[in-house]
Write a protein that holds these residues in place. Structure first.
Motif, PDB file in Angstrom:
ATOM      1  N   ALA A 165       0.836  -1.210   0.000  1.00 19.62           N
ATOM      2  CA  ALA A 165       0.000   0.000   0.000  1.00 19.62           C
ATOM      3  C   ALA A 165       0.865   1.251   0.000  1.00 19.62           C
ATOM      4  O   ALA A 165       0.549   2.241  -0.674  1.00 19.62           O
ATOM      5  N   ASN A 166       1.980   1.206   0.734  1.00 22.17           N
ATOM      6  CA  ASN A 166       2.898   2.356   0.773  1.00 22.17           C
ATOM      7  C   ASN A 166       3.543   2.619  -0.572  1.00 22.17           C
ATOM      8  O   ASN A 166       4.040   3.723  -0.830  1.00 22.17           O
ATOM      9  N   ASN A 167       3.553   1.588  -1.422  1.00 20.05           N
ATOM     10  CA  ASN A 167       4.161   1.742  -2.748  1.00 20.05           C
ATOM     11  C   ASN A 167       3.117   1.685  -3.863  1.00 20.05           C
ATOM     12  O   ASN A 167       3.440   1.357  -5.010  1.00 20.05           O
ATOM     13  N   GLY A 168       1.869   1.992  -3.518  1.00 28.46           N
ATOM     14  CA  GLY A 168       0.842   2.177  -4.532  1.00 28.46           C
ATOM     15  C   GLY A 168       0.126   0.930  -4.992  1.00 28.46           C
ATOM     16  O   GLY A 168      -0.602   0.960  -5.989  1.00 28.46           O
ATOM     17  N   MET A 169       0.293  -0.192  -4.303  1.00 29.46           N
ATOM     18  CA  MET A 169      -0.377  -1.425  -4.705  1.00 29.46           C
ATOM     19  C   MET A 169      -1.326  -1.862  -3.594  1.00 29.46           C
ATOM     20  O   MET A 169      -0.907  -2.151  -2.479  1.00 29.46           O
ATOM     21  N   ILE A 171      -3.875  -4.454  -1.893  1.00 29.39           N
ATOM     22  CA  ILE A 171      -4.303  -5.855  -1.817  1.00 29.39           C
ATOM     23  C   ILE A 171      -5.582  -5.890  -0.994  1.00 29.39           C
ATOM     24  O   ILE A 171      -5.585  -5.510   0.177  1.00 29.39           O
ATOM     25  N   VAL A 172      -6.678  -6.337  -1.589  1.00 29.46           N
ATOM     26  CA  VAL A 172      -7.989  -6.259  -0.964  1.00 29.46           C
ATOM     27  C   VAL A 172      -8.215  -7.378   0.041  1.00 29.46           C
ATOM     28  O   VAL A 172      -8.761  -7.171   1.125  1.00 29.46           O
ATOM     29  N   SER A 173      -7.767  -8.581  -0.278  1.00 23.95           N
ATOM     30  CA  SER A 173      -8.067  -9.750   0.541  1.00 23.95           C
ATOM     31  C   SER A 173      -7.431  -9.659   1.930  1.00 23.95           C
ATOM     32  O   SER A 173      -6.384  -9.028   2.110  1.00 23.95           O
ATOM     33  N   ASP A 174      -8.076 -10.311   2.898  1.00 25.97           N
ATOM     34  CA  ASP A 174      -7.516 -10.453   4.234  1.00 25.97           C
ATOM     35  C   ASP A 174      -7.075 -11.896   4.511  1.00 25.97           C
ATOM     36  O   ASP A 174      -6.625 -12.208   5.611  1.00 25.97           O
ATOM     37  N   ASP A 175      -7.205 -12.755   3.526  1.00 26.23           N
ATOM     38  CA  ASP A 175      -6.775 -14.134   3.651  1.00 26.23           C
ATOM     39  C   ASP A 175      -5.253 -14.211   3.422  1.00 26.23           C
ATOM     40  O   ASP A 175      -4.747 -13.722   2.416  1.00 26.23           O
ATOM     41  N   SER A 176      -4.533 -14.811   4.357  1.00 20.45           N
ATOM     42  CA  SER A 176      -3.066 -14.824   4.309  1.00 20.45           C
ATOM     43  C   SER A 176      -2.521 -15.408   3.014  1.00 20.45           C
ATOM     44  O   SER A 176      -1.635 -14.831   2.370  1.00 20.45           O
ATOM     45  N   ASN A 177      -3.035 -16.564   2.600  1.00 22.02           N
ATOM     46  CA  ASN A 177      -2.533 -17.204   1.386  1.00 22.02           C
ATOM     47  C   ASN A 177      -2.831 -16.368   0.145  1.00 22.02           C
ATOM     48  O   ASN A 177      -2.000 -16.271  -0.764  1.00 22.02           O
ATOM     49  N   GLU A 178      -4.004 -15.750   0.116  1.00 18.61           N
ATOM     50  CA  GLU A 178      -4.357 -14.895  -1.019  1.00 18.61           C
ATOM     51  C   GLU A 178      -3.482 -13.644  -1.056  1.00 18.61           C
ATOM     52  O   GLU A 178      -3.094 -13.177  -2.130  1.00 18.61           O
ATOM     53  N   ASP A 183       0.649 -10.841  -3.838  1.00 17.31           N
ATOM     54  CA  ASP A 183       1.931 -10.134  -3.788  1.00 17.31           C
ATOM     55  C   ASP A 183       2.924 -10.724  -4.785  1.00 17.31           C
ATOM     56  O   ASP A 183       3.585  -9.994  -5.527  1.00 17.31           O
ATOM     57  N   ILE A 184       3.019 -12.052  -4.816  1.00 11.94           N
ATOM     58  CA  ILE A 184       3.960 -12.718  -5.719  1.00 11.94           C
ATOM     59  C   ILE A 184       3.597 -12.436  -7.175  1.00 11.94           C
ATOM     60  O   ILE A 184       4.467 -12.142  -8.004  1.00 11.94           O
ATOM     61  N   GLU A 185       2.310 -12.518  -7.473  1.00 11.25           N
ATOM     62  CA  GLU A 185       1.871 -12.386  -8.860  1.00 11.25           C
ATOM     63  C   GLU A 185       1.903 -10.947  -9.373  1.00 11.25           C
ATOM     64  O   GLU A 185       2.076 -10.717 -10.567  1.00 11.25           O
ATOM     65  N   ASN A 186       1.745  -9.972  -8.474  1.00 17.80           N
ATOM     66  CA  ASN A 186       1.535  -8.601  -8.946  1.00 17.80           C
ATOM     67  C   ASN A 186       2.492  -7.541  -8.403  1.00 17.80           C
ATOM     68  O   ASN A 186       2.384  -6.371  -8.775  1.00 17.80           O
ATOM     69  N   SER A 187       3.420  -7.927  -7.530  1.00 18.01           N
ATOM     70  CA  SER A 187       4.243  -6.901  -6.886  1.00 18.01           C
ATOM     71  C   SER A 187       5.509  -6.533  -7.649  1.00 18.01           C
ATOM     72  O   SER A 187       6.140  -5.517  -7.345  1.00 18.01           O
ATOM     73  N   LEU A 188       5.916  -7.339  -8.621  1.00 13.63           N
ATOM     74  CA  LEU A 188       7.171  -7.040  -9.314  1.00 13.63           C
ATOM     75  C   LEU A 188       7.192  -5.642  -9.941  1.00 13.63           C
ATOM     76  O   LEU A 188       8.200  -4.937  -9.838  1.00 13.63           O
ATOM     77  N   PRO A 189       6.105  -5.184 -10.588  1.00 13.15           N
ATOM     78  CA  PRO A 189       6.127  -3.803 -11.107  1.00 13.15           C
ATOM     79  C   PRO A 189       6.390  -2.763 -10.022  1.00 13.15           C
ATOM     80  O   PRO A 189       7.095  -1.772 -10.245  1.00 13.15           O
ATOM     81  N   SER A 190       5.835  -3.010  -8.811  1.00  7.50           N
ATOM     82  CA  SER A 190       6.072  -2.094  -7.697  1.00  7.50           C
ATOM     83  C   SER A 190       7.549  -2.080  -7.316  1.00  7.50           C
ATOM     84  O   SER A 190       8.146  -1.013  -7.106  1.00  7.50           O
ATOM     85  N   HIS A 191       8.160  -3.262  -7.236  1.00  4.64           N
ATOM     86  CA  HIS A 191       9.584  -3.345  -6.914  1.00  4.64           C
ATOM     87  C   HIS A 191      10.428  -2.643  -7.974  1.00  4.64           C
ATOM     88  O   HIS A 191      11.362  -1.905  -7.646  1.00  4.64           O
TER      89      HIS A 191
END
Length: 306
Positions: A165-169, A171-178, A183-191
């Protein structure tokens, strides 16, 4: 003067008595500032004896560093993040092409797979009498950590959501695995965006540190009067870019010192989570820059590249 000091201490005591109910306390600002030895000729091995309980700010060689994947930060390191940034910079690409090239290399590494469980992530064999292999890789903790695997199961997803969230992404779910999967599937652009911004900032202003810019946290590992250091919980992206830009030394904030000869006092050894031989193996995996076998295929590909 003595009367005023007595009043000041009385007020401080009263306020601290109230704040203690909320686990808070007033402290002198000078007591929380790091002990700065950047301009002093002090070996990191002896810095703690000068600093007392304060964190230690010092210049330190990147060649002595281990990344969070336990690769060495030497000039030819194959750490996926450093490799991706370094090789992309070599091509003198413009802003968008630089971004795309870094992203492509990081996606290549991700496509090679993730550790099956915490034991594989830590580079140790599953213990049939233990539980380490029953935890997901992202819940892994170290023998010297205060947190347990169960603590990490709860804390890690929350931290992931907050950091993204601090880097503009979002994540809506509160389920740990989700959360972790998202994060794995969508965070690379943020990094990659963080790498790109830092490349521009460091090229323009040099490597800055302090309250305004933040610190690279360092964990110092000591065995047989030798040391290495690993990036802690802050500054991973900054250290990655510094290494990719060819810097040989950066200022770091030493926040933890792990001594092998104190293994009997490591929290997750005392509580029986790790056997001593497992704890020693993990320590030397880091100390000797031996990343998990999960990176074997990536290393094989990139050694051919070099």
């Amino acid at each position: 003067m003595g009367y005023l000091l007595m009043i000041k201490n009385s007020i401080k005591f009263s306020v601290n008595s109230f704040l203690s109910k909320f686990n808070l306390k007033i402290v002198n600002l000078s007591s929380v500032k790091p002990y700065n030895i950047i301009d002093k000729d002090i070996n990191p091995l002896s810095a703690q004896y000068h600093a007392g309980n304060k964190k230690i700010l010092t210049n330190i060689n990147l060649s002595d560093c281990r990344t969070n994947r336990w690769f060495s930060m030497s000039n030819n390191t194959l750490d996926p993040a450093i490799f991706a940034v370094r090789e992309s910079l070599k091509k003198n690409l413009n802003s968008n092409d630089l971004y795309e090239n870094i992203l492509s290399l990081l996606n290549e590494n991700l496509s090679l797979g993730l550790p099956k469980n915490a034991a594989e992530h830590l580079g140790i064999e599953p213990d049939l009498n233990g539980k380490i292999h029953t935890y997901p890789w992202w819940a892994a903790v170290n023998p010297w950590d205060n947190l347990t695997f169960d603590d990490q199961l709860k804390i890690y997803p929350i931290e992931v959501k907050k950091n993204r969230a601090n880097n503009g992404m979002q994540i809506v779910s509160d389920d740990s695995n989700e959360i972790v999967r998202d994060d794995i599937e969508n965070s690379l652009p943020s990094h990659v965006n963080q790498y790109k911004k830092l490349i521009e900032l460091i090229k323009e202003n040099g490597f800055k540190q302090g309250d305004k810019f933040g610190y690279v946290n360092a964990e110092l590992f000591i065995a047989n009067n030798k040391f290495c250091w690993k990036i802690g919980d802050e500054g991973n992206h900054r250290a990655t870019v510094a290494a990719a830009l060819g810097m040989t030394k950066i200022p770091v904030l030493i926040t933890k010192i792990i001594r092998l000869d104190e293994i009997d006092y490591w929290p997750n050894v005392i509580n029986g989570t790790f056997k001593k031989d497992q704890a020693i193996k993990i320590f030397y995996n880091i100390f000797d820059a031996k990343p998990s076998k999960i990176y074997g295929q990536w290393i094989k590909r990139k050694v051919q590249h070099l």
